[in-house]
Scaffold this active site. Structure first.
Site, PDB file in Angstrom:
ATOM      1  N   ASP A   1      41.101  58.840 -72.652  1.00 19.29           N
ATOM      2  CA  ASP A   1      41.300  60.033 -73.499  1.00 19.29           C
ATOM      3  C   ASP A   1      40.397  59.947 -74.728  1.00 19.29           C
ATOM      4  O   ASP A   1      40.458  58.974 -75.476  1.00 19.29           O
ATOM      5  CB  ASP A   1      42.781  60.080 -73.928  1.00 19.29           C
ATOM      6  CG  ASP A   1      43.161  61.423 -74.526  1.00 19.29           C
ATOM      7  OD1 ASP A   1      42.272  62.251 -74.791  1.00 19.29           O
ATOM      8  OD2 ASP A   1      44.378  61.635 -74.748  1.00 19.29           O
TER       9      ASP A   1
ATOM     10  N   HIS B   1      42.534  70.738 -67.272  1.00 19.62           N
ATOM     11  CA  HIS B   1      42.719  70.604 -68.719  1.00 19.62           C
ATOM     12  C   HIS B   1      41.380  70.622 -69.453  1.00 19.62           C
ATOM     13  O   HIS B   1      41.208  71.313 -70.463  1.00 19.62           O
ATOM     14  CB  HIS B   1      43.468  69.298 -69.010  1.00 19.62           C
ATOM     15  CG  HIS B   1      43.603  68.976 -70.458  1.00 19.62           C
ATOM     16  ND1 HIS B   1      44.333  69.742 -71.330  1.00 19.62           N
ATOM     17  CD2 HIS B   1      43.057  67.964 -71.204  1.00 19.62           C
ATOM     18  CE1 HIS B   1      44.256  69.225 -72.541  1.00 19.62           C
ATOM     19  NE2 HIS B   1      43.485  68.153 -72.500  1.00 19.62           N
TER      20      HIS B   1
HETATM   21  C1  HEM Z   1      49.610  66.001 -73.471  1.00 17.26           C
HETATM   22  C2  HEM Z   1      48.649  65.972 -74.346  1.00 17.26           C
HETATM   23  C3  HEM Z   1      47.216  65.727 -73.966  1.00 17.26           C
HETATM   24  C4  HEM Z   1      46.701  64.766 -73.155  1.00 17.26           C
HETATM   25  C5  HEM Z   1      47.432  63.647 -72.425  1.00 17.26           C
HETATM   26  C6  HEM Z   1      45.270  64.998 -73.106  1.00 17.26           C
HETATM   27  C7  HEM Z   1      44.387  64.233 -72.351  1.00 17.26           C
HETATM   28  C8  HEM Z   1      43.045  64.529 -72.188  1.00 17.26           C
HETATM   29  C9  HEM Z   1      42.135  63.821 -71.319  1.00 17.26           C
HETATM   30  C10 HEM Z   1      42.514  62.615 -70.451  1.00 17.26           C
HETATM   31  C11 HEM Z   1      40.914  64.392 -71.422  1.00 17.26           C
HETATM   32  C12 HEM Z   1      39.621  64.012 -70.671  1.00 17.26           C
HETATM   33  C13 HEM Z   1      38.806  63.006 -71.390  1.00 17.26           C
HETATM   34  C14 HEM Z   1      38.257  63.421 -72.714  1.00 17.26           C
HETATM   35  O1  HEM Z   1      37.247  64.097 -72.803  1.00 17.26           O
HETATM   36  O2  HEM Z   1      38.902  63.114 -73.706  1.00 17.26           O
HETATM   37  C15 HEM Z   1      41.045  65.457 -72.382  1.00 17.26           C
HETATM   38  C16 HEM Z   1      40.013  66.270 -72.781  1.00 17.26           C
HETATM   39  C17 HEM Z   1      40.113  67.203 -73.778  1.00 17.26           C
HETATM   40  N1  HEM Z   1      41.271  67.607 -74.408  1.00 17.26           N
HETATM   41 FE1  HEM Z   1      43.114  66.889 -74.089  1.00 17.26          FE
HETATM   42  N2  HEM Z   1      44.962  66.061 -73.878  1.00 17.26           N
HETATM   43  C18 HEM Z   1      46.127  66.557 -74.424  1.00 17.26           C
HETATM   44  C19 HEM Z   1      46.271  67.644 -75.261  1.00 17.26           C
HETATM   45  C20 HEM Z   1      45.219  68.363 -75.757  1.00 17.26           C
HETATM   46  C21 HEM Z   1      45.342  69.439 -76.695  1.00 17.26           C
HETATM   47  C22 HEM Z   1      46.660  69.962 -77.274  1.00 17.26           C
HETATM   48  C23 HEM Z   1      44.067  69.866 -76.952  1.00 17.26           C
HETATM   49  C24 HEM Z   1      43.572  70.970 -77.869  1.00 17.26           C
HETATM   50  C25 HEM Z   1      44.264  71.605 -78.751  1.00 17.26           C
HETATM   51  C26 HEM Z   1      43.164  69.066 -76.176  1.00 17.26           C
HETATM   52  C27 HEM Z   1      41.790  69.185 -76.205  1.00 17.26           C
HETATM   53  C28 HEM Z   1      40.934  68.518 -75.367  1.00 17.26           C
HETATM   54  C29 HEM Z   1      39.487  68.699 -75.369  1.00 17.26           C
HETATM   55  C30 HEM Z   1      38.683  69.591 -76.312  1.00 17.26           C
HETATM   56  C31 HEM Z   1      38.972  67.889 -74.360  1.00 17.26           C
HETATM   57  C32 HEM Z   1      37.500  67.737 -73.962  1.00 17.26           C
HETATM   58  C33 HEM Z   1      37.096  68.840 -73.017  1.00 17.26           C
HETATM   59  C34 HEM Z   1      35.648  68.676 -72.590  1.00 17.26           C
HETATM   60  O3  HEM Z   1      35.394  67.967 -71.604  1.00 17.26           O
HETATM   61  O4  HEM Z   1      34.794  69.228 -73.277  1.00 17.26           O
HETATM   62  N3  HEM Z   1      43.894  68.179 -75.456  1.00 17.26           N
HETATM   63  N4  HEM Z   1      42.343  65.527 -72.824  1.00 17.26           N
END
Ligand code: HEM
Length: 373
Positions: free
Chosen positions: A156, A229
């Site tokens: 993450d 996501h």
């Molecule tokens: C249950 C809560 C969450 C989990 C477990 C989670 C987990 C992840 C994971 C595993 C990734 C892919 C790896 C990375 O690029 O970091 C990701 C990408 C991302 N997440 Fe989350 N996330 C959560 C909540 C959120 C929330 C609430 C937001 C925004 C308000 C968010 C925004 C993003 C963004 C901007 C990316 C990158 C997208 C890209 O590839 O450009 N996430 N998240």
């Protein structure tokens, strides 16, 4: 902007860009009513650097840092008359199936370090100093889990901006010159249903996230309505350029209580970008096709805070001088700009189209409400 005003309100950012740490504390408190409580908050918040030095100097290699965020209601008490352009109370976001609640909180302390005892000690000193001026709303201790994975087992934080992109994504610049060097931060505490998540195959989990689990390789965007996501949280401006936020999520939990999850924290120069991501996750894009991560992740809290630059933070102990400086900066900017920005609470300049904000906002189809502004 005249150099005289720059001198009065330096635009050095707080340690928003501190490196990903092994431990973190996310502390959200509400301020009590009354002038005495406000005076205490002013003193502690504007002097938090001293507490940071007291603890952090004992082991400089552990990189203790503390970012202070201020919610809109407290902001209006501390700095009446002028407010960062986008600062608003976190709105409840209701989708057909899942809801992102708006929960109370006036101040956020985001404490990070390589040692848990440093985080503990700084939090203790901050709460001691604040005393009865605040009530603790939420206190979450986060930790690094294996190779920066969340409790769902995925790495993450990979797509976080770095270098110049980090500054441009997370730190306010010319869009709101009076508050340059500041940042908007949104926090949400998500509680996971790990048995439910574990009942999915790894391929199903990868489809939900949009990356492979073991190697962390990005999957192609789906052409179907149901997006991953990572796709729902990819926001582009009118020119097709991607608008990032800086995330510093951390796992938290106590297996004995059964409560465990991901503490989401996102810093952004433009609050609307983070809120558009949350709209996409809860309401869906297209509406109805919400983020399947939510079927195993319940949002338990939600808050928005403004992270002032160090100069503004220190200036909180002399509010009259601060308000005068900030007003002067905003007036300078509006006399230079072709289309003037609002000079009071910032409402007039919302969605002024400088980054195609207006059209993106309108296209969200957002079913949101703001609780108790
Ligand atoms: C249950 C809560 C969450 C989990 C477990 C989670 C987990 C992840 C994971 C595993 C990734 C892919 C790896 C990375 O690029 O970091 C990701 C990408 C991302 N997440 Fe989350 N996330 C959560 C909540 C959120 C929330 C609430 C937001 C925004 C308000 C968010 C925004 C993003 C963004 C901007 C990316 C990158 C997208 C890209 O590839 O450009 N996430 N998240």
């Amino acid at each position: 902007m005249s150099s005289e005003h720059r001198d009065r309100v330096p635009i050095d950012a707080q340690s928003v860009d501190a490196p990903l740490s092994r431990f973190a504390v996310f502390l959200v408190v509400s301020a009590a009513e009354g002038d005495d409580a406000l005076a205490t908050v002013r003193e502690v918040v504007s002097g938090v650097d001293d507490l940071l030095k007291t603890v952090g100097f004992r082991d400089l290699g552990s990189h203790l840092s503390c970012v202070v965020g201020i919610g809109r209601r407290l902001w209006d008490r501390l700095v009446p008359g002028i407010r960062p352009v986008e600062l608003e109370v976190f709105p409840t976001v209701r989708g057909d199936v899942h809801t992102a609640p708006s929960t109370p909180g006036d101040l956020l302390f985001h404490i990070r370090a390589e040692r848990v005892d440093l985080c503990f000690e700084l939090e203790r000193l901050i709460l001691d100093a604040l005393g009865s001026a605040v009530r603790v709303e939420d206190e979450t201790q986060g930790f690094r889990y294996f190779d920066v994975r969340d409790l769902l087992g995925f790495v993450d934080g990979t797509a976080n901006p770095i270098g110049d992109e980090l500054q441009a994504s997370a730190i306010i610049g010319d869009d709101d010159p009076a508050f340059a060097g500041g940042s908007y931060v949104v926090v949400q505490k998500y509680v996971h249903d790990l048995p439910e998540w574990g009942s999915l195959t790894v391929e199903e989990q990868e489809t939900v996230i949009g990356r492979t689990k073991l190697e962390n390789i990005e999957l192609d965007d789906s052409v179907e309505n149901q997006k991953a996501h990572k796709t729902l949280t990819t926001i582009n401006d009118d020119n097709g350029d991607e608008l990032d936020i800086l995330r510093d999520n951390m796992p938290f939990g106590t297996p004995g209580s059964g409560e465990m999850g991901t503490y989401f924290i996102g810093y952004s120069a433009r609050l609307w970008v983070t809120m558009k991501m949350i709209d996409n996750m809860f309401i869906g894009d297209p509406p109805g096709f919400y983020d399947k991560i939510l079927d195993v992740s319940r949002a338990a809290t939600g808050g928005t805070f403004f992270v002032p630059s160090n100069g503004v933070l220190h200036g909180l102990d002399d509010p009259d001088a601060l308000v005068e400086s900030l007003r002067a900066l905003r007036e300078d900017a509006s006399s230079d700009a072709p289309s003037p920005m609002g000079d009071d609470a910032g409402e007039e300049s919302k969605g002024d189209g400088t980054l195609g904000i207006g059209s993106l906002r309108e296209s969200t189809g957002r079913a949101t409400e703001t609780e108790g502004t």
